[in-house]
Design a protein around this motif. Structure first.
Motif, short mmCIF file in Angstrom:
data_model
loop_
_atom_site.label_atom_id
_atom_site.label_comp_id
_atom_site.label_asym_id
_atom_site.label_seq_id
_atom_site.Cartn_x
_atom_site.Cartn_y
_atom_site.Cartn_z
N GLN A 15 6.57 10.58 -14.05
CA GLN A 15 7.94 10.83 -13.58
C GLN A 15 8.54 9.59 -12.90
O GLN A 15 9.63 9.64 -12.35
CB GLN A 15 7.97 12.01 -12.59
N GLY A 16 7.78 8.52 -12.86
CA GLY A 16 8.29 7.30 -12.26
C GLY A 16 8.09 7.21 -10.76
O GLY A 16 8.63 6.31 -10.10
N GLU A 17 7.30 8.14 -10.20
CA GLU A 17 7.05 8.08 -8.75
C GLU A 17 5.76 7.32 -8.50
O GLU A 17 4.80 7.44 -9.26
CB GLU A 17 6.87 9.49 -8.17
N SER A 18 5.74 6.59 -7.41
CA SER A 18 4.53 5.86 -7.05
C SER A 18 3.57 6.81 -6.33
O SER A 18 3.95 7.50 -5.39
CB SER A 18 4.91 4.68 -6.14
N ILE A 19 2.33 6.87 -6.81
CA ILE A 19 1.35 7.77 -6.21
C ILE A 19 0.21 6.93 -5.64
O ILE A 19 -0.41 6.14 -6.36
CB ILE A 19 0.74 8.71 -7.28
N GLU A 20 -0.05 7.12 -4.38
CA GLU A 20 -1.16 6.39 -3.77
C GLU A 20 -2.48 7.09 -4.11
O GLU A 20 -2.56 8.31 -4.10
CB GLU A 20 -0.96 6.36 -2.26
N LEU A 21 -3.49 6.28 -4.42
CA LEU A 21 -4.76 6.87 -4.86
C LEU A 21 -5.83 6.79 -3.78
O LEU A 21 -5.99 5.76 -3.13
CB LEU A 21 -5.26 6.15 -6.11
N LEU A 22 -6.57 7.87 -3.66
CA LEU A 22 -7.68 7.91 -2.71
C LEU A 22 -8.99 8.00 -3.48
O LEU A 22 -9.01 8.47 -4.62
CB LEU A 22 -7.56 9.16 -1.83
N SER A 23 -10.07 7.60 -2.84
CA SER A 23 -11.38 7.80 -3.47
C SER A 23 -11.72 9.29 -3.41
O SER A 23 -11.09 10.05 -2.66
CB SER A 23 -12.45 7.00 -2.75
N VAL A 24 -12.72 9.69 -4.17
CA VAL A 24 -13.12 11.10 -4.17
C VAL A 24 -13.49 11.53 -2.75
O VAL A 24 -13.09 12.60 -2.27
CB VAL A 24 -14.29 11.33 -5.15
N ASP A 25 -14.26 10.69 -2.06
CA ASP A 25 -14.67 11.03 -0.69
C ASP A 25 -13.48 11.19 0.24
O ASP A 25 -13.42 12.13 1.04
CB ASP A 25 -15.60 9.94 -0.12
N GLU A 26 -12.54 10.25 0.13
CA GLU A 26 -11.34 10.33 0.98
C GLU A 26 -10.56 11.62 0.69
O GLU A 26 -10.07 12.28 1.59
CB GLU A 26 -10.43 9.12 0.76
N TRP A 27 -10.48 11.94 -0.57
CA TRP A 27 -9.73 13.15 -0.95
C TRP A 27 -10.34 14.40 -0.34
O TRP A 27 -9.66 15.20 0.31
CB TRP A 27 -9.64 13.27 -2.48
N ILE A 28 -11.66 14.56 -0.52
CA ILE A 28 -12.25 15.82 -0.05
C ILE A 28 -12.38 15.88 1.47
O ILE A 28 -12.56 16.94 2.04
CB ILE A 28 -13.61 16.16 -0.73
N ALA A 29 -12.25 14.72 2.11
CA ALA A 29 -12.38 14.71 3.57
C ALA A 29 -11.22 15.47 4.23
O ALA A 29 -11.40 16.07 5.29
CB ALA A 29 -12.43 13.27 4.08
N ASP A 30 -10.07 15.45 3.62
CA ASP A 30 -8.93 16.12 4.25
C ASP A 30 -7.93 16.59 3.20
O ASP A 30 -6.81 16.07 3.09
CB ASP A 30 -8.26 15.15 5.25
N ILE A 31 -8.36 17.56 2.45
CA ILE A 31 -7.59 17.96 1.28
C ILE A 31 -6.17 18.38 1.65
O ILE A 31 -5.20 17.93 1.04
CB ILE A 31 -8.33 19.10 0.53
N ASP A 32 -6.03 19.20 2.69
CA ASP A 32 -4.70 19.73 3.00
C ASP A 32 -3.68 18.65 3.28
O ASP A 32 -2.59 18.66 2.71
CB ASP A 32 -4.78 20.69 4.19
N SER A 33 -4.06 17.69 4.13
CA SER A 33 -3.06 16.66 4.45
C SER A 33 -2.85 15.73 3.27
O SER A 33 -1.76 15.20 3.07
CB SER A 33 -3.43 15.90 5.73
N ASN A 34 -3.89 15.54 2.45
CA ASN A 34 -3.71 14.71 1.25
C ASN A 34 -2.76 15.37 0.25
O ASN A 34 -1.99 14.69 -0.41
CB ASN A 34 -5.05 14.42 0.58
N VAL A 35 -2.86 16.69 0.18
CA VAL A 35 -1.94 17.42 -0.71
C VAL A 35 -0.52 17.25 -0.19
O VAL A 35 0.40 16.91 -0.93
CB VAL A 35 -2.30 18.92 -0.78
N GLU A 36 -0.41 17.43 1.09
CA GLU A 36 0.90 17.32 1.74
C GLU A 36 1.56 15.97 1.50
O GLU A 36 2.74 15.88 1.19
CB GLU A 36 0.70 17.52 3.25
N SER A 37 0.74 14.92 1.63
CA SER A 37 1.34 13.58 1.49
C SER A 37 1.37 13.12 0.03
O SER A 37 1.70 11.98 -0.26
CB SER A 37 0.58 12.58 2.35
N GLY A 38 0.99 14.03 -0.88
CA GLY A 38 1.16 13.73 -2.31
C GLY A 38 0.25 12.64 -2.86
O GLY A 38 0.61 11.91 -3.76
N LYS A 39 -0.95 12.56 -2.29
CA LYS A 39 -1.88 11.53 -2.74
C LYS A 39 -2.59 11.95 -4.04
O LYS A 39 -2.82 13.14 -4.28
CB LYS A 39 -2.94 11.28 -1.66
N GLY A 40 -2.96 10.96 -4.84
CA GLY A 40 -3.78 11.20 -6.02
C GLY A 40 -5.20 10.73 -5.80
O GLY A 40 -5.54 10.26 -4.71
#
Ligand code: SF4
Lengths: 146, 545
Positions: free
Chosen positions: A14-39
């Motif tokens: 869609q042309g939006e910039s998505i910041e990427l996290l490692s798998v560990d970073e993602w699972i460490a705080d799923i809710d806030s990562n979802v909120e901030s739209g991280k990949g």
């Protein structure tokens, strides 16, 4: 690649910039990562099972095909797309021209090539084969023989 | 006989077209060496110092005469007039020019032949029993299953970039001609108590520097579930196989690391997700169709009054090279390409054409290849065996040595292979010279000798009665001898005799070993029987004593 933090974000379909996290970073705080739209970026050695539970909350998953001969990404893509039914964008990063059809059939739907080649036609490698002999995440447009 | 249809041929052409583009890009510097290597190996192409080798698949070892003639034409048109039949039921050409490859492959695709996945870190041509469909007591003819599984692994999107090569064997007979437990994956067709067909599955076998007999990981995978099961085995290997240690890439190391039971469990867990997926069920309609395509082209003959010709040379040859057929009135005939004084498995284009003519005349235009580098005529009328023998005699292809100890299996060795530590073919020739008395050979019977020029074990020396492995010590060639390896009844890796033996003395050692066998042999015992009964000590004593 990822270890060097060269790729920290990608532009999605869609042309939006998505910041990427490692798998560990993602699972460490799923809710806030979802909120901030991280990949999430997945390296070949990562265990994708760790993502299974929160899979459908991830806006974009990038699979790193950094090494040509390391085929783990194809199984990771298959699990994410075919087995767990992820419907978001799966981006192949560091992708290789000669492997595009393998990657797309495994469930990757967008890609960034590691190297561009002048004078080669990408379609020869995304659609080089019109016949396939096995089930896959995506056999669109192919004649299925199995 | 089963033939590829137009889709299959179109697929082969697509593959050649793509490979041609990759070759072109490589030649103009638009594809780096490492990637090109990975891609060309998947197309059967090895680049050696002085020449390029192409390995062409003979799917599960079956050829029709049109295909054999095409292989002969390729030998003439693109090579130096010969090809080399390997121990893995492939054929190799040693002198190929790069710019010619695509045309060569196109020529082959018109007869349904190809070089897809004959090398590289991918699933390889399936090893099959050359007598599939021909033996009386087989559980099931493996050929239709081989074909379905062959299709499945063609350019599989998920499993084409594995940690290492992956070799499969499928056997439907009681005796195991395929040596399936020395393959990465071996499938044995079995019946369960309810009489249904399935596959007992063995994984992680292999030869090389760390030989291993593959353990069973599943006693019975129902026929319709075999694809989903294979997918799970390959997925576990693809995701968890070692990629970091170049010496531990094969699946056998993964199996060893986890233990067979744990590995089986990992596969089983993955399989629970796939086995009920209707799209992963084996296509049973297609199986039925293939079974029809593979129906034997012959019907039983009433030859009760037929009396075969009496001729001493003919009977000697016949004893070692003709097998009974399940169809009355027919025989299975073995033709050895191993001539005294030539490289085992080599065939000239002229020989290939001649054999094709004979197969048209005597064997319904079909032949099979074997891991002993022979060709097999599957459908010879018993009353025509003598005529066939006479024609083979004329062309020097009915050497009575076939099937005796003089028929040595040797890899190309130091004469042709860059990886070799020692020569193979000259040792084979010395063995043939030492045992040149026909009566003696006949008395000794069918002892197998296999010689590999290095630990890669291309000649399968570990599973031979007498196996030789070439080594280099202080620039001198030595041979490690192993005894009594076998696969037919059960799979056993040959036992090491003792310290390795210098090249100049190794044929003496072989003669000693044969003599111990003869001195101890009791009625009807073969080499392995004697070895099991008397043990290794007497052999040791004679050779080193
Ligand atoms: S066993 Fe070794 S020497 Fe012989 S062909 Fe194989 S790699 Fe070459």
């Amino acid at each position: 690649m990822v270890e060097d933090s060269e790729i920290i974000s990608v532009v999605n379909e869609q042309g939006e910039s998505i910041e990427l996290l490692s798998v560990d970073e993602w699972i460490a705080d799923i809710d806030s990562n979802v909120e901030s739209g991280k990949g999430v970026v997945v390296t070949p050695a990562d265990d994708v099972e760790l993502l299974q539970e929160s899979l459908h909350k991830i806006p974009l998953i990038a699979l790193d095909f950094v090494s040509f001969d390391d085929g783990r990404g194809y199984s990771q893509a298959t699990l994410i797309r075919k087995r767990w039914g992820y419907s978001g964008e799966i981006r192949g990063i560091n992708a290789h021209l000669d492997q595009l059809q393998f990657m797309l059939r495994s469930g990757v739907n967008t890609y960034d090539l590691q190297e561009q080649y002048q004078g080669s036609n990408e379609r020869d490698y995304t659609h080089g084969f019109s016949i396939c002999y096995q089930v896959a995440a995506n056999n669109d447009g192919m004649k299925q023989k199995f | 006989m089963y033939q590829y249809n137009t889709d299959d041929t179109a697929f082969l052409v697509e593959r050649v077209d793509q490979f041609e583009k990759q070759l072109d890009r490589h030649l103009v510097g638009d594809l780096d060496a490492a990637k090109f290597r990975s891609l060309r190996l998947r197309n059967g192409l090895y680049m050696e110092l002085h020449a390029h080798m192409l390995r062409v698949a003979i799917p599960y070892g079956i050829l029709n005469t049109e295909q054999l003639r095409a292989l002969a034409d390729v030998a003439d048109k693109y090579d130096r007039g010969f090809g080399h039949f390997t121990t893995r039921q492939n054929i190799q050409y040693n002198w190929i020019e790069l710019p010619q490859i695509a045309n060569l492959l196109r020529d082959l695709s018109s007869v349904g032949l190809h070089a897809i996945q004959t090398s590289g870190k991918a699933m390889r041509n399936i090893t099959a029993d050359p007598f599939s469909g021909l033996t009386e007591d087989e559980v099931e003819d493996a050929r239709p299953y081989c074909e379905l599984i062959r299709r499945w692994f063609n350019i599989h999107p998920e499993f084409s970039w594995l940690p290492s090569k992956f070799k499969m064997a499928i056997n439907g007979a009681k005796l195991d001609e395929t040596a399936l437990q020395i393959h990465d994956l071996g499938l044995k067709i079995v019946r369960n108590d309810a009489g249904e067909l399935g596959f007992a599955s063995y994984v992680g076998g292999g030869l090389g520097a760390a030989p291993m007999v593959g353990p069973e990981i599943h006693p019975f995978v129902p026929v319709e579930d075999i694809i989903s099961y294979l997918e799970s085995v390959l997925r576990i290997y693809n995701l968890k196989g070692r990629r970091d240690n170049l010496k531990r890439l094969r699946i056998k190391f993964l199996v060893r690391e986890h233990g067979a039971a744990e590995f089986a469990k990992m596969v089983d867990e993955d399989w629970q997700h796939g086995k009920d997926d209707p799209a992963l069920k084996l296509n049973m309609e297609e199986l039925t169709k293939l079974k029809q395509d593979f129906t034997l082209p012959i019907e039983s003959l009433d030859l009760v009054d037929f009396k075969d010709t009496l001729d001493i040379n003919y009977s000697i040859w016949k004893t070692n090279n003709v097998r009974t057929h399940k169809v009355a009135g027919y025989s299975v005939v073995n033709i050895s390409l191993t001539q005294l004084g030539t490289a085992p498995g080599d065939a000239t284009s002229e020989q290939m054409r001649m054999i094709a003519d004979l197969a048209d005349k005597y064997s319904n235009s079909e032949l099979r290849t074997t891991k002993r580098q022979n060709l097999v005529f599957p459908y010879v009328r018993q009353d025509q065996v003598y005529a066939l023998w006479q024609e083979l005699e004329k062309s020097d292809l009915a050497s009575p040595h076939n099937g005796t100890l003089a028929h040595v299996v040797a890899c190309p060795g130091a004469d042709y292979c860059d990886l070799a530590k020692a020569v193979s073919i000259p040792i084979a020739q010395q063995v043939q010279q030492r045992f040149d008395d026909m009566d003696k050979l006949y008395d000794i019977g069918p002892i197998n000798i296999n010689i590999s020029g290095c630990e890669n074990s291309c000649a399968h020396h570990h599973i031979s009665d007498i196996g030789l492995l070439g080594l280099k010590k202080n620039e001198q060639e030595f041979y490690q001898i192993t005894l009594a390896g076998e696969t037919l009844q059960e799979t056993v890796i040959g036992r090491k005799l003792g310290r390795s033996i210098a090249g100049a003395e190794v044929v003496d050692a072989i003669e000693d070993i044969v003599n111990i066998y003869l001195d101890n042999r009791e009625e009807g015992e073969n080499f392995v029987d004697v070895f099991k009964r008397i043990g290794i000590a007497s052999f040791k004593e004679k050779v080193y004593g």
